[in-house]
Design an enzyme around this catalytic site. Structure first.
Site, short mmCIF file in Angstrom:
data_model
loop_
_atom_site.label_atom_id
_atom_site.label_comp_id
_atom_site.label_asym_id
_atom_site.label_seq_id
_atom_site.Cartn_x
_atom_site.Cartn_y
_atom_site.Cartn_z
CD GLU A 191 -3.40 -0.96 1.35
OE1 GLU A 191 -3.78 0.17 1.65
OE2 GLU A 191 -4.19 -1.94 1.27
NE ARG A 244 6.45 13.92 -4.90
CZ ARG A 244 5.95 13.22 -5.91
NH1 ARG A 244 4.64 13.13 -6.07
NH2 ARG A 244 6.75 12.62 -6.74
N1 2MC Z 1 -5.73 11.71 -3.45
C1 2MC Z 1 -6.22 12.29 -4.58
N2 2MC Z 1 -5.43 12.62 -5.63
C2 2MC Z 1 -4.12 12.37 -5.53
C3 2MC Z 1 -3.55 11.78 -4.38
C4 2MC Z 1 -4.41 11.46 -3.31
N3 2MC Z 1 -3.94 10.88 -2.19
N4 2MC Z 1 -2.22 11.65 -4.58
C5 2MC Z 1 -1.96 12.15 -5.78
N5 2MC Z 1 -3.11 12.59 -6.37
C6 2MC Z 1 -3.26 13.23 -7.67
C7 2MC Z 1 -2.38 14.48 -7.70
O1 2MC Z 1 -3.08 15.60 -7.19
C8 2MC Z 1 -2.08 14.63 -9.18
O2 2MC Z 1 -3.17 15.28 -9.81
P1 2MC Z 1 -2.91 16.41 -10.96
O3 2MC Z 1 -2.30 15.65 -12.10
O4 2MC Z 1 -4.26 16.93 -11.25
O5 2MC Z 1 -1.97 17.40 -10.35
C9 2MC Z 1 -2.04 13.18 -9.66
O6 2MC Z 1 -2.74 12.40 -8.70
C10 2MC Z 1 -0.62 12.66 -9.78
O7 2MC Z 1 -0.01 12.81 -8.50
P2 2MC Z 1 1.56 12.90 -8.29
O8 2MC Z 1 2.10 14.01 -9.13
O9 2MC Z 1 1.84 12.96 -6.82
O10 2MC Z 1 2.00 11.49 -8.92
P3 2MC Z 1 3.38 10.71 -8.94
O11 2MC Z 1 3.49 9.99 -10.19
O12 2MC Z 1 4.49 11.62 -8.53
O13 2MC Z 1 3.16 9.56 -7.81
C11 2MC Z 1 3.10 8.56 -5.64
C12 2MC Z 1 2.82 9.77 -6.52
C13 2MC Z 1 4.55 8.15 -5.63
C14 2MC Z 1 2.69 9.03 -4.26
C15 2MC Z 1 2.22 7.37 -6.10
O14 2MC Z 1 2.68 6.85 -7.31
C16 2MC Z 1 2.15 6.27 -5.07
O15 2MC Z 1 1.38 6.35 -4.12
N6 2MC Z 1 2.97 5.18 -5.25
C17 2MC Z 1 2.85 4.01 -4.42
C18 2MC Z 1 1.90 3.02 -5.04
C19 2MC Z 1 1.12 2.27 -4.02
O16 2MC Z 1 0.80 2.78 -2.97
N7 2MC Z 1 0.76 1.06 -4.35
C20 2MC Z 1 -0.07 0.27 -3.49
C21 2MC Z 1 -0.75 -0.80 -4.28
S1 2MC Z 1 -2.12 -1.52 -3.39
C22 2MC Z 1 -1.45 -2.60 -2.22
O17 2MC Z 1 -0.29 -2.66 -2.01
C23 2MC Z 1 -2.39 -3.48 -1.50
C24 2MC Z 1 -1.96 -4.35 -0.63
C25 2MC Z 1 -3.85 -3.38 -1.78
P1 FAD Z 2 9.70 -0.90 -6.02
O1 FAD Z 2 8.80 0.22 -6.33
O2 FAD Z 2 10.49 -1.48 -7.14
O3 FAD Z 2 10.67 -0.45 -4.85
C1 FAD Z 2 11.93 -1.08 -4.56
C2 FAD Z 2 12.59 -0.27 -3.43
O4 FAD Z 2 12.89 1.05 -3.91
C3 FAD Z 2 11.68 -0.08 -2.22
O5 FAD Z 2 12.44 -0.12 -1.04
C4 FAD Z 2 11.13 1.29 -2.42
O6 FAD Z 2 10.70 1.93 -1.23
C5 FAD Z 2 12.32 2.00 -3.03
N1 FAD Z 2 11.93 3.19 -3.79
C6 FAD Z 2 11.19 3.24 -4.93
N2 FAD Z 2 11.01 4.51 -5.31
C7 FAD Z 2 11.64 5.28 -4.41
C8 FAD Z 2 11.83 6.69 -4.25
N3 FAD Z 2 11.29 7.57 -5.11
N4 FAD Z 2 12.54 7.14 -3.20
C9 FAD Z 2 13.09 6.25 -2.31
N5 FAD Z 2 12.95 4.93 -2.40
C10 FAD Z 2 12.23 4.45 -3.44
N6 FAD Z 2 -0.47 -4.12 -5.19
C11 FAD Z 2 -1.74 -3.94 -5.69
O7 FAD Z 2 -1.95 -3.14 -6.59
N7 FAD Z 2 -2.78 -4.64 -5.17
C12 FAD Z 2 -2.63 -5.53 -4.17
O8 FAD Z 2 -3.61 -6.13 -3.73
C13 FAD Z 2 -1.33 -5.73 -3.63
N8 FAD Z 2 -1.13 -6.65 -2.65
C14 FAD Z 2 0.14 -6.93 -2.25
C15 FAD Z 2 0.34 -7.99 -1.35
C16 FAD Z 2 1.63 -8.35 -0.98
C17 FAD Z 2 1.84 -9.49 -0.05
C18 FAD Z 2 2.75 -7.61 -1.48
C19 FAD Z 2 4.14 -7.97 -1.10
C20 FAD Z 2 2.55 -6.56 -2.36
C21 FAD Z 2 1.24 -6.22 -2.76
N9 FAD Z 2 1.00 -5.21 -3.69
C22 FAD Z 2 -0.26 -5.00 -4.19
C23 FAD Z 2 2.13 -4.51 -4.31
C24 FAD Z 2 2.78 -3.46 -3.42
O9 FAD Z 2 1.97 -2.34 -3.31
C25 FAD Z 2 4.14 -3.12 -4.02
O10 FAD Z 2 4.99 -4.24 -3.82
C26 FAD Z 2 4.74 -1.87 -3.43
O11 FAD Z 2 3.98 -0.72 -3.76
C27 FAD Z 2 6.20 -1.65 -3.86
O12 FAD Z 2 6.36 -1.80 -5.24
P2 FAD Z 2 7.55 -2.75 -5.82
O13 FAD Z 2 7.39 -4.06 -5.14
O14 FAD Z 2 7.48 -2.71 -7.29
O15 FAD Z 2 8.88 -2.07 -5.30
#
Ligand code: 2MC
Ligand code: FAD
Length: 443
Positions: free
Chosen positions: A426, A438
């Site tokens: 997440e 930021r």
């Molecule tokens: N709420 C609403 N809008 C948002 C937002 C938020 N929290 N965060 C960003 N935005 C909007 C932002 O305002 C911008 O809009 P505009 O283009 O109109 O200016 C747009 O989205 C793009 O935002 P950024 O410029 O911040 O985008 P960037 O590409 O720099 O990425 C970052 C931002 C790094 C925070 C995002 O890519 C991120 O959260 N990465 C992590 C991904 C992640 O959390 N994955 C989880 C997968 S789910 C999971 O793991 C599960 C287990 C379910």
């Molecule tokens: P990467 O993005 O490749 O990151 C590698 C390393 O680089 C990390 O330490 C990271 O913090 C670091 N890094 C990357 N960018 C930066 C930066 N700008 N500055 C400093 N450090 C940085 N995703 C879904 O969409 N749906 C799901 O249901 C879901 N479930 C998951 C369940 C499990 C058990 C796991 C392990 C993952 C799941 N994910 C899911 C994916 C999860 O959200 C990603 O693994 C996570 O967001 C990190 O992405 P990545 O694995 O590609 O790592």
């Protein structure tokens, strides 16, 4: 009676959330379910890699399958602050059980907020009862932290869209019935639609969707070959502006799943790759408007991050209780382990870290409920702090149990394994720092 039982454990001490009587009732309900129905089975589910769908549906019967879903659509109509209390209490019994519920509820929240009336009434009641299970598909093999760099593409087709690409690490993948999928869409006007266009959904389990027209297949198969604007200013190759969110149903032709990933923790729930080979999605399954998908995904994660943090608090609370009880009973050098000041100080720090985490989670949840400008930052702070601190609490608890903390007969090694991933998913905790810093730079 409930509060007496709750405070019989040490993990509730040190900070008051000033819960309302109603919140105390949800907390007691979740806590009783966690202790009676989850905790006794958690080790077995973990060992067997068993996803306990029947128990999930029991939790849904208590109102935990549609926490934010309005009551007229079968949900509980609760707030983020309520949800955080519930998920912490459930995680006390089984961390990944509660964590999957948070993902399921995150997806329902997206559909509730961005689906058309037809879509909301088609899915939300069955998601609230957990007759249908949900998954959230953002991450791809090549784009995790840089989520806006996704390559999965949705190309306009007659009556809908064709999705091609692949998602990675999808929780509930293969078992879930409803997938909310973020994909790149052309920024032109072709095929727009918008969430308001009801109907057109694929009835789950009732046959197959109409075949995709061949004319668009080349564009779809090309993947990423569209004119997305480089929005968002991030490092993504395409930017967030050209991304849309769709509901894809299990059983759609072209949708397939990779084998279950073998994982350190969260073993009771499946995680797998999800592939899309020209999967046809009717236009009514678009959530929100075309191009809004990245913001929809990010806003949903604000709530998801608070909930994952709440699950860390619940797991750490269980670990602290186990360690405090064990240290009181275990004797070495002729005295209880708990009588060594080193143990007492460790327990004091654990309780303090736990209390601070709980407060930050509650504060972020309230910020989300109030749609406060700092809500995204507060959610990132809560997630960063609580997941790291609570993992550290679990490690300290394991240490206090000595060799027994390492054995599978005790819950500590499982809690440590389960909490570890909360600093990664997440949004990694490095990404949380990016979000926070930021905001500081903007302020
Ligand atoms: N709420 C609403 N809008 C948002 C937002 C938020 N929290 N965060 C960003 N935005 C909007 C932002 O305002 C911008 O809009 P505009 O283009 O109109 O200016 C747009 O989205 C793009 O935002 P950024 O410029 O911040 O985008 P960037 O590409 O720099 O990425 C970052 C931002 C790094 C925070 C995002 O890519 C991120 O959260 N990465 C992590 C991904 C992640 O959390 N994955 C989880 C997968 S789910 C999971 O793991 C599960 C287990 C379910
Ligand atoms: P990467 O993005 O490749 O990151 C590698 C390393 O680089 C990390 O330490 C990271 O913090 C670091 N890094 C990357 N960018 C930066 C930066 N700008 N500055 C400093 N450090 C940085 N995703 C879904 O969409 N749906 C799901 O249901 C879901 N479930 C998951 C369940 C499990 C058990 C796991 C392990 C993952 C799941 N994910 C899911 C994916 C999860 O959200 C990603 O693994 C996570 O967001 C990190 O992405 P990545 O694995 O590609 O790592």
């Amino acid at each position: 009676a409930h509060s007496a039982r709750r405070f019989a454990s040490v993990s509730g001490w040190g900070a008051s959330l000033h819960l309302t009587p109603e919140q105390r009732d949800f907390q007691a309900l979740a806590s009783d379910f966690a202790r009676g129905r989850l905790e006794p089975h958690a080790a077995g589910w973990d060992a067997r890699g068993e996803f306990p769908v029947a128990a999930l549906r029991e939790a849904a019967g208590l109102g935990f399958g549609g926490v934010y879903t309005p009551e007229d659509l079968g949900g509980s109509g609760l707030s983020r602050a309520d949800g955080a209390v519930i998920f912490e209490a459930l995680a006390y019994g089984d961390v990944p059980f509660a964590a999957y519920l948070t993902i399921h509820n995150m997806v329902s929240g997206i559909i509730n907020r961005h689906g058309s009336e037809a879509v909301r009434s088609r899915y939300l009641p069955r998601l609230a009862s957990m007759e249908l299970l949900a998954a959230y598909c953002l991450t791809e093999p090549g784009s995790g932290s840089d989520a806006a760099a996704m390559r999965t593409v949705a190309t306009p087709a007659d009556g809908g869209w064709l999705i091609s690409g692949s998602k990675a690490f999808i929780s509930g993948g293969g078992v879930a019935d409803v997938y909310v999928v973020m994909a790149r869409t052309a920024t032109g006007d072709a095929g727009g639609g918008g969430g308001g266009a009801g109907g057109g959904g694929i009835e789950l389990g009732l046959g197959v969707p109409p075949p995709p027209p061949a004319a668009v297949s080349a564009a779809a198969a090309a993947g990423g070959g569209e004119s997305a604007k480089a929005g968002g200013g991030g490092g993504g190759k395409g930017g967030g502006g050209g991304i849309s969110a769709f509901i894809v149903e299990k059983g759609s032709p072209g949708l397939s799943f990779g084998p279950p990933e073998r994982k350190m923790g969260w073993r009771m729930q499946p995680t797998c790759a999800v592939s899309f080979d020209r999967v046809f999605v009717p236009s009514g399954q678009l959530l929100g408007r075309q191009g809004e998908g990245f913001k929809i995904a990010m806003a949903a994660l604000d709530g998801g991050r608070v909930n994952i943090a709440a699950c860390s608090v619940g797991g750490a609370a269980r670990a602290l209780d186990a360690a405090a009880a064990y240290a009181g009973e275990r004797s070495q050098f002729g005295q209880a382990v708990a009588s060594f000041q080193a143990s007492q100080f460790k327990l004091a720090d654990m309780a303090t870290r736990l209390a601070a985490s709980r407060l930050l989670v509650a504060s972020a949840a309230r910020a989300l409920d109030a749609a406060a400008p700092e809500a995204t930052t507060a959610a990132a702070m809560a997630k960063r702090f609580a997941t790291d601190e609570c993992f550290a609490v679990a490690l300290d608890a394991q240490q206090l149990l000595g060799g027994y903390g390492y054995l599978c007969d005790f819950p500590l090694e499982r809690i440590v394994r389960d909490l570890r991933v909360h600093s990664i998913l997440e949004g990694t905790n490095e990404v949380m720092r990016l979000v926070i810093s930021r905001q500081l730079q903007r302020a």
